[in-house]
Design an enzyme around this catalytic site. Structure first.
Site: not given
Ligand SMILES: Cc1ncc(COP(=O)(O)O)c(C=O)c1O
Length: 397
Positions: A189, A215, A112, A192, A352
């Site tokens: 991260d 999430k 992402h 997910q 994204c």
């Molecule tokens: C794998 C991953 N990392 C980071 C994010 C960003 O998360 P946030 O917008 O809650 O900061 C997302 C959001 O969809 C994601 O799917």
């Protein structure tokens, strides 16, 4: 799990965009409302009864998070606004201090924006090198491919535990084991994974791990940064201000201990309370049970979609509830809009994850991301609507 726990489900809607954000159970919503209606005040400031209730609730959530991800101590649990802020703190607060020119950071094109861009900025500021690990034939990250890209200059590997388009579960434990033998830090991260699969920071042995409450059935605007205590001690907070300083004089200041030193200003109190309730909700079902159910649901969906020869599934084998595909000859967004006519919410676009197109050769895809409140009946409805390509074309016009 009772679907009635989610008021969003008490309407004619099928929600398959849970990787973007999940619905919130009534217990989460009620806990937030109770805070605003029954004991609304600031945290760690009020010498009065309702202030102490707020303080207790925040401490309780920190404990719940610690146990949920099996951290060593609540000092390692920092409340943030979400995954994005967490990675930015790690990159700017820790790695900006310790990385040097020509040091290398390994990332993946399946990740992402929020796990790419903070590193890109750091790389341009410090003249670092970013390398992308090759994805295998299934677009997975493998330890072997990580080994191929590591050099003596590699200092950081930053990867999602589960990626948000391919949905592959990265072998983080094995990667960390290898990385630590080679003096490399691992940042994970977990946005997910936390709501869908056991995420144990001690077992994974990651150095930093970040996630978002929204999430995992909690509210938006709250997240967690976990870091090993000795690393957090060396990390600079990005924000300075009230609550996190021990004292300050005309030209100097002294910070509080962990975790408070990272939490400048008024906390997202409602968010923290909601996150605590979300963890209690997940615990009441059991994270392993959730993983098992969502995996079965995924198999059920893939086995049906695979029979439609004009559907190209991008991630046939992934280990999560994420199924990404395209309908031959039809723009992904048009399929999403067609499904929305039937109150089915799916995500279309690049999610994204804009670098992934270099690997899978398509810019936009349709993504179904499942949660434990989804059902096989909902999948049947989806697949029925996708089963007639002419109807899709007719109705999208
Ligand atoms: C794998 C991953 N990392 C980071 C994010 C960003 O998360 P946030 O917008 O809650 O900061 C997302 C959001 O969809 C994601 O799917």
């Amino acid at each position: 799990m009772n679907r009635n726990d989610f008021l969003m489900l008490n309407q004619d809607i099928i929600f398959f965009d849970n990787a973007a954000t999940t619905f919130k159970p009534v217990s989460v919503v009620n806990a937030i409302t109770d805070y605003y209606n029954k004991y609304c005040c600031n945290a760690f400031r009020g010498d009065y009864k309702i202030g102490l209730i707020v303080d207790d609730n925040i401490n309780n959530t920190r404990n719940l998070v610690k146990d949920y991800i099996n951290a060593n101590s609540t000092k390692e649990i920092i409340f943030t606004s979400g995954t994005t802020e967490g990675i930015n703190i790690v990159a700017a607060g820790y790695f900006r201090k310790i990385l040097k020119e020509h040091d290398e950071i390994i990332l993946s094109k399946g990740d992402h924006a929020s796990n790419i861009m903070p590193w890109q900025r750091l790389a341009s500021e410090l003249n670092l090198v970013i390398k992308y690990v090759d994805l295998d034939d299934s677009n997975y990250v493998t330890l072997d491919n990580i080994k191929r890209v590591v050099t003596p200059n590699t200092k950081v590997i930053s990867l999602a535990y589960i990626s948000n388009v391919i949905g592959d579960l990265r072998p983080i434990k094995e990667i960390t084991n290898f990385a630590h033998q080679n003096g490399i830090y691992v940042v994970c991260d977990a946005s997910q994974s936390v709501g869908h699969r056991k995420t144990d920071v001690q077992d994974l042995d990651v150095d930093f791990l970040v996630f978002s409450g929204h999430k995992m059935y909690g509210p938006t605007g709250i997240g967690v940064l976990y870091g090993k205590k000795d690393l957090l001690e060396l990390t600079d907070p990005i924000n300075l201000g009230g609550g996190m300083n021990e004292t300050f004089t005309d030209f100097d200041y002294q910070l509080k201990e962990l975790p408070t030193r990272f939490e400048a200003g008024t906390l997202n109190i409602a968010g923290i309370i909601g996150l605590g309730e979300a963890i209690k909700y997940i615990n009441s079902i059991g994270i392993d049970k959730i993983s098992e159910y969502e995996y079965k649901l995924r198999e059920y969906l893939v086995n049906k979609l695979i029979k439609l020869d004009y559907i190209d599934i991008i991630n046939l084998e992934s280990d999560s509830g994420i199924v990404t595909f395209n309908v031959d000859g039809i723009f992904a967004q048009d399929v999403a809009i067609y499904l929305d006519k039937y109150n089915i919410c799916v995500r279309a676009g690049n999610h994204c994850t804009k670098l992934l197109k270099d690997v899978i050769n398509v810019r936009n895809t349709i993504r179904i991301s499942l949660a434990f409140y989804n059902t096989t009946e909902e999948i049947d409805t989806l697949v029925d609507l996708l089963s007639d390509k002419d109807k899709i074309i007719r109705e999208m016009l």
